[in-house]
Design a protein around this motif. Structure first.
Motif, PDB file in Angstrom:
ATOM      1  N   UNK A   1      28.070  26.437  45.390  1.00  0.00           N
ATOM      2  CA  UNK A   1      29.329  26.629  44.672  1.00  0.00           C
ATOM      3  C   UNK A   1      30.011  27.837  45.278  1.00  0.00           C
ATOM      4  N   UNK A   2      31.300  27.930  45.077  1.00  0.00           N
ATOM      5  CA  UNK A   2      32.071  29.000  45.715  1.00  0.00           C
ATOM      6  C   UNK A   2      31.697  30.362  45.144  1.00  0.00           C
ATOM      7  N   UNK A   3      31.737  31.367  46.010  1.00  0.00           N
ATOM      8  CA  UNK A   3      31.546  32.745  45.571  1.00  0.00           C
ATOM      9  C   UNK A   3      32.842  33.261  44.960  1.00  0.00           C
ATOM     10  N   UNK A   4      32.755  34.247  44.079  1.00  0.00           N
ATOM     11  CA  UNK A   4      33.980  34.785  43.478  1.00  0.00           C
ATOM     12  C   UNK A   4      34.848  35.495  44.508  1.00  0.00           C
ATOM     13  N   UNK A   5      36.114  35.599  44.193  1.00  0.00           N
ATOM     14  CA  UNK A   5      37.051  36.273  45.092  1.00  0.00           C
ATOM     15  C   UNK A   5      36.699  37.745  45.216  1.00  0.00           C
ATOM     16  N   UNK A   6      36.848  38.279  46.429  1.00  0.00           N
ATOM     17  CA  UNK A   6      36.557  39.691  46.685  1.00  0.00           C
ATOM     18  C   UNK A   6      37.409  40.571  45.786  1.00  0.00           C
ATOM     19  N   UNK A   7      36.750  41.553  45.170  1.00  0.00           N
ATOM     20  CA  UNK A   7      37.453  42.493  44.320  1.00  0.00           C
ATOM     21  C   UNK A   7      37.725  42.015  42.912  1.00  0.00           C
ATOM     22  N   UNK A   8      37.319  40.787  42.600  1.00  0.00           N
ATOM     23  CA  UNK A   8      37.575  40.241  41.264  1.00  0.00           C
ATOM     24  C   UNK A   8      36.519  40.716  40.270  1.00  0.00           C
TER      25      UNK A   8
ATOM     26  N   UNK B   1      27.633  40.959  41.266  1.00  0.00           N
ATOM     27  CA  UNK B   1      26.911  42.075  41.880  1.00  0.00           C
ATOM     28  C   UNK B   1      25.975  42.728  40.862  1.00  0.00           C
ATOM     29  N   UNK B   2      26.471  42.927  39.657  1.00  0.00           N
ATOM     30  CA  UNK B   2      25.626  43.496  38.611  1.00  0.00           C
ATOM     31  C   UNK B   2      24.453  42.597  38.282  1.00  0.00           C
TER      32      UNK B   2
END
Length: 328
Positions: free
Chosen positions: A206-213, A220-221
């Motif tokens: 599945x797609x990774x989240x948009x950078x900085x979102x 990351x957490x």
């Protein structure tokens, strides 16, 4: 339910503690007290020949707080013809500790899943927190497991996969294994015909989240919570010594392992963190309220998993997070 099988405790994990809380032995300078563990956090089961194998996070709460006498990486072995525990439980952490000096030690935190080949007596245990598989050989007569070593240096044969692997399947021909990686959101494809086994493809699930979102920040957490090795450059040891354990080792899914651990402040049952901010107010932490914020647990983190620099402010400016997409 037509019956139940009682899993036996492991009397000797292979690691010794400097004290014994239950026996009221004060901590000393030398680690001389044998530690045991009991099975906990069982996420999967695999059947091979006449045996069933259950990887689990073994709880070893008795004794002075120390990184290697807390959680263990166990695989229990059941005899399916008698519905009894064989008593041949293996501690994967002990296999890593016993490898010769020289090769880097990476412990097999949070054994989560297991799968065996169809035509050979060998299989793979998934270490969800250390991002590797470990190869094991199984005895078809007794069911006993042996951790496979790398013939080049004698180290435990570990196969790197994606981030936070939680599932594995092997095809009928025993030529491929597919590993589901929860955090990196992909599937690792392994060539099992090679020795050691090698990654030949990584499939995005599945797609990774948009950078900085905000979604990326949450992911990351989630990785930091579930990893034993860290996600930062050259970070082995930042989250725990030699990848011994993760936050999730005691707080699976952010909840509680329901274990009463022995701390300097006394016995404390693991708190489920999903209620830390119920109603918008931070609850009393560690039951007796000796901490008033999550950051107060830093000393626990440094003592139990022997984390090196995860909580160090002096390290913060130098942390450079590698993109999650580069994990596999």
């Amino acid at each position: 339910m037509i019956g139940q099988i009682v899993l036996t405790n492991m009397d000797d994990t292979g690691f010794k503690a400097t004290g014994d809380a239950i026996a009221r032995i004060e901590p000393g300078q030398e680690a001389t007290n044998v530690t045991g563990a009991y099975p906990n956090q069982m996420q999967a089961i695999a059947v091979k020949n006449n045996f069933a194998y259950l990887p689990n996070v073994g709880a070893s709460p008795n004794g002075r707080v120390a990184f290697n006498v807390s959680t263990q990486a166990l695989v229990h072995i059941l005899d399916t013809t008698t519905n009894q525990d064989t008593g041949l439980t293996i501690n994967l952490h002990k296999a890593v500790a016993s490898q010769p000096d020289g090769p880097r030690k990476l412990f097999l935190a949070n054994p989560w899943a297991i799968a065996f080949k169809n035509h050979f007596d060998e299989g793979y245990v998934v270490s969800a927190a250390s991002n590797v598989l470990v190869k094991v050989l199984n005895d078809p007569t007794t069911g006993a497991l042996t951790v496979q070593s790398n013939p080049l240096d004698g180290s435990v044969l570990e196969i790197p996969v994606g981030r936070n692997p939680r599932g594995i399947v092997i095809n009928n021909a025993d030529t491929r294994a597919y590993v589901m990686n929860y955090i990196s959101r992909d599937v690792t494809v392994l060539d099992l015909t090679r020795f050691p086994e090698q990654v030949i493809a990584t499939l995005r699930s599945t797609a990774l989240p948009a950078a900085g979102s905000l979604e990326e920040l949450n992911l990351v957490g989630k990785e930091l919570y579930n990893t034993s090795v860290g996600e930062f450059t050259n970070s082995i040891g930042n989250m725990s010594k030699d990848g011994w354990q993760a936050c999730a080792s005691c707080h699976p899914f952010g909840l509680s392992d329901n274990v009463v651990w022995i701390f300097a402040a006394g016995p404390r049952r693991t708190i489920s963190q999903h209620v830390d901010f119920t109603g918008g107010t931070l609850r009393a932490l560690n039951w007796s309220g000796i901490f008033d914020e999550e950051q107060d647990f830093e000393l626990n983190i440094r003592a139990y998993p022997a984390a090196r620099d995860c909580c160090s402010r002096r390290m913060a400016p130098r942390w450079k997070r590698a993109p999650i997409s580069a994990a596999s």
